[in-house]
Write an enzyme that holds these catalytic residues in place. Structure first.
Site, PDB file in Angstrom:
ATOM      1  CE1 TYR A   1      55.596  54.231  58.221  1.00  0.00           C
ATOM      2  CE2 TYR A   1      56.244  53.467  60.399  1.00  0.00           C
ATOM      3  CZ  TYR A   1      56.431  54.302  59.323  1.00  0.00           C
ATOM      4  OH  TYR A   1      57.454  55.227  59.337  1.00  0.00           O
TER       5      TYR A   1
ATOM      6  CB  SER B   1      59.746  52.371  61.548  1.00  0.00           C
ATOM      7  OG  SER B   1      58.904  52.434  62.692  1.00  0.00           O
TER       8      SER B   1
END
Length: 257
Positions: free
Chosen positions: A162, A149
C-alpha cells in the site's frame, strides 16, 4: 456565495469524476464537489452505496449520477473511463480516491497482491488521468487530484505494498504536473493521516491503536471524510490555478512531528 468567493471556489458549470466516491474520503470529496456546484459522477463497485450517495446528493438539489465500475483490470479501467464521461461529458476534475489495502505480513506478500494493489491504486489513476487530461488541456482547465497516504512518506502500521503504491501516486502527480504545466491543468495530492473509513476497518477494531494514532496528531483526533471537503473544493476550483505538483497534508498535524 458572493461573487469574489464564487470566482475562487464555485464549481458551477464544472464536471467531476470521483473514483471510490461512495465511501470514505472519496465520498466526502464527492459530496463536497457536488455541493460546490460540480456535476459529479461517482464511480465505485458497490451499487447500493453508489445509489445511496447519489440519492443523498440529488435530494439536496445537486447534479450527481453513479457509474458502477471495477478498476482492478486494465479493461475495467478503460470501461470506467468511457462510462464516466457519458453522463455530463468529459470531466474538468478527476479525483482518484479508489484504493485497496492488502496487508499480509511482508514476507507473505504475493505477486498477485502486488499486481492487484498497483493496478487499482496506481495504474487506474495514471490511465484515467492520461485519458482525461488531453481534453482538459484542450479546454484550458483541468484538475487532477489524487488521494495519497502518510505511508508514501513514512512507514508505520505495516505499510507493505500500500505504501509503495501511494509513493507511486505521488511521483505520478509530479510527472503529471510537469507534463501538463502551462495548459491550465494541475495535478496535486491530498495526504490523509489516519482517517476513520471502511478501508481501515480492521485497524479500527483495536481501540488502543486508534487512540495511539489520534495522539500522534496535533489536533488530538483521527480524521473524518468531511475533513477533506474544503481542501478538495480548493484544489478543484479556479483559486488553485497556481498550485501544482503539491502534496497537501490533511492530517491533523501528524506529519509535523
Amino acid at each position: 456565495m458572493n461573487s469574489y468567493l464564487a470566482d475562487l471556489f464555485s464549481l458551477e458549470g464544472r464536471t467531476a469524476v470521483v473514483t471510490g466516491g461512495s465511501s470514505g474520503i472519496g465520498r466526502g470529496i464527492a459530496v463536497a464537489l457536488a455541493k460546490a456546484g460540480a456535476s459529479t459522477v461517482i464511480v465505485a463497485r458497490g451499487a447500493d452505496r453508489v445509489n445511496q450517495t447519489v440519492e443523498e446528493l440529488t435530494d439536496a438539489g445537486c447534479r450527481a449520477v453513479g457509474v458502477i465500475g471495477d478498476l482492478s483490470t486494465r479493461a475495467g479501467i478503460h470501461a470506467v473511463a468511457d462510462a464516466a464521461a457519458e453522463p455530463y461529458g468529459a470531466p474538468d476534475i478527476l479525483v482518484n480516491s479508489a484504493g485497496i489495502n492488502i496487508r499480509p505480513p511482508f514476507a507473505e506478500i504475493t505477486e498477485d497482491d502486488w499486481d492487484a494493489t498497483m493496478t487499482v491504486n496506481a495504474l487506474a489513476p495514471f490511465l484515467l488521468g492520461q485519458r482525461y487530461a488531453v481534453g482538459m488541456a484542450e479546454r484550458g482547465y483541468g484538475r487532477l487530484i489524487h488521494i495519497s497516504s502518510q505511508q508514501a512518506h513514512r512507514a508505520f502500521v505495516g505499510s507493505g505494498i500500500y505504501g509503495a503504491s501511494k509513493g507511486a501516486v505521488e511521483s505520478l502527480m509530479r510527472s503529471e504536473a510537469e507534463a501538463w504545466g502551462g495548459t491550465g491543468v494541475t495535478s496535486n495530492t491530498l495526504v490523509p493521516g489516519f482517517v476513520l473509513t471502511p478501508l481501515n476497518a480492521r485497524l479500527q477494531e483495536d481501540p488502543e491503536k486508534i487512540a495511539t494514532l489520534a495522539a500522534r496528531t496535533m489536533i488530538g483526533r483521527n480524521g473524518l471524510p468531511s475533513d477533506f471537503a474544503g481542501a478538495a473544493v480548493f484544489l478543484a476550483g479556479a483559486g488553485s490555478a497556481y498550485v501544482t505538483g503539491h502534496s497537501l497534508f490533511v492530517d491533523g498535524g501528524m506529519s509535523a512531528h
